[in-house]
Every structure is written in C-alpha cells, then in structure tokens.
Design an enzyme around this catalytic site. Sequence first.
Site, PDB file in Angstrom:
ATOM      1  N   GLU A  54      18.688  -9.306  -9.496  1.00 28.69           N
ATOM      2  CA  GLU A  54      18.870  -9.190  -8.470  1.00 28.69           C
ATOM      3  C   GLU A  54      19.001 -10.257  -6.960  1.00 28.69           C
ATOM      4  OE1 GLU A  54      15.452  -7.511  -4.864  1.00 28.69           O
ATOM      5  OE2 GLU A  54      15.401  -8.024  -6.648  1.00 28.69           O
ATOM      6  N   ASP A  65       9.299 -10.360   2.868  1.00 23.10           N
ATOM      7  CA  ASP A  65       9.541 -11.487   2.117  1.00 23.10           C
ATOM      8  C   ASP A  65       8.120 -12.607   2.705  1.00 23.10           C
ATOM      9  OD1 ASP A  65      11.520 -10.580   0.196  1.00 23.10           O
ATOM     10  OD2 ASP A  65      12.873 -10.878   1.541  1.00 23.10           O
TER      11      ASP A  65
END
Length: 263
Positions: A54, A65
């Site tokens: 990723e 995040d």
Amino acid sequence: MNDSVLLAGAVERHLRAARDAGRGLLMPYVTAGITPDWTGYLHAFAEAGADAIEVGLPFSDPTLDGPTIQQASQAALARGANTRDILAAMPDVGVPLVVSTYYNLVLNAGPEPFCAALRQAGVTGLIVPDLPVHEADELTDVARATGIEPALLASPTTPEPRLAQIGARSRGFVYAVSVMGTTGERAALADSAERLAARLRRVTDLPVLLGFGISTPDQAREARRHADGVVVGAAVMRRVLDGAGPDDLRAFVTSLREALDQE
C-alpha cells in the site's frame, strides 16, 4: 487487446492465488515521498515477502489516519512530494502496488485522469478510505474500466446490507477495519476484528485483509487466524520516522512474514 484490460484483476488474481495456496497475506504501507529514497522501501518490502504494498499519497488532512501517518504525510509534503512526481517514480517491484488516497485528490484530478495516471504508473489497486460505498459508483466504475481494482473499507459497525454492498463493489480484496477509530499502533488486536472478518466472509469470497492497529508479528499471527491477511501501516511508518532505512524495514517486514507463515 488493450493492456489495461490485460492487467484488470491483477491484484485479485495475485492475492487469491497466494491465499488458496495457504499463505497468509501481507500488505505493508509506506507514505510516498517520506524520504528522498522512499522507493527503496517498496523494494525492501517485496524482498521481505510482501504480497502487495500500500502506497499512501501524502495529504494535508488525512482524517482516518492517526498521529503517526499524519506526521508522515506532513513530512512528505514538507519535502515537496506531490502525486505527479510520486507516480513518475513508482517502480516495478514484482508485487501489486495499491495506492491509498483521500477523495479530494481524486476529485481534484477527476476520476478518469486520476485512474489513468495510476494505471500508467503500474499501479493496479486503489483504496479511498473516506469514500462510502453509496457514493462510490462513479469512481469504482471508472477504476475498473481503467484496470484499477478499488478495495472498499468495512468497519465493525457496518450493518449487514451495507457489508454485502461493500463486498460486491470491491475488487482485489476487502479492507477490514479492525477497530473503530484512526490508524495507529495498539497493544492488542481488537475483539471486533474476529467478528468483522467472519461477517465479511459470509458475504464475499474476496480476500479479507485486516488493518488499523496491527503492529507486531504476534498480532499479525493472531489476525491471520480470523482473516486472510493483514495491512501494517503505522508500525512501519513509526520506524521510518525514527530513521529506519530500507534494510531495517526489510527485517521488520520479514518478521511479519515469518509470523504469518507460522499460522
């Protein structure tokens, strides 16, 4: 035949073949542009046994995040990282590359040019964590037509009908968010991870990868008991932010690989 058609399904074929051979799937994450030699991490991950990688495009407001990947994005942006240069530098490392980004960057370029740029760079998968399934049709249709496989996210609180839609609209794999909250290292694998993986397996035959909080080889081994594999992001990026180079990360990813192979 158009080569985008030839490459369509590359992520899914690769992960399915590994899963069907009994292999626990491993997808480490790196924020693109975090260091001048950031592509060296991709090579190191592949050499350590990653099944896919990723690659996060740095973004100024990464809402899903936690602090570690937020800091990584800020550091990459401060270095002048941008999507155009990142895609131009994307190497072929022998395993599928899956770009993750927020929908603002897709909209800024336009879904068709964005997916075409990914395809030209050799990317075959896409994760857009802030794109809900009921708004995903335009992007997922464009992505598939371009040879890009869009993997959608499912969370512990996703209701059953929506879970089925996520399974049906995803390609490549389904990203199972093991715990409600943002990305980040955690002391233990959440109990919700097992339940979510079981629910997803009832609605899709795609590989199911658990992420958000998988931080250690022991946690990766435990997650493998419930899902087909793991995504490891914050634990990787904390090491990068602390100065770890590709060789150091090769050793860490190797330890994850060995743990998954023991299960």
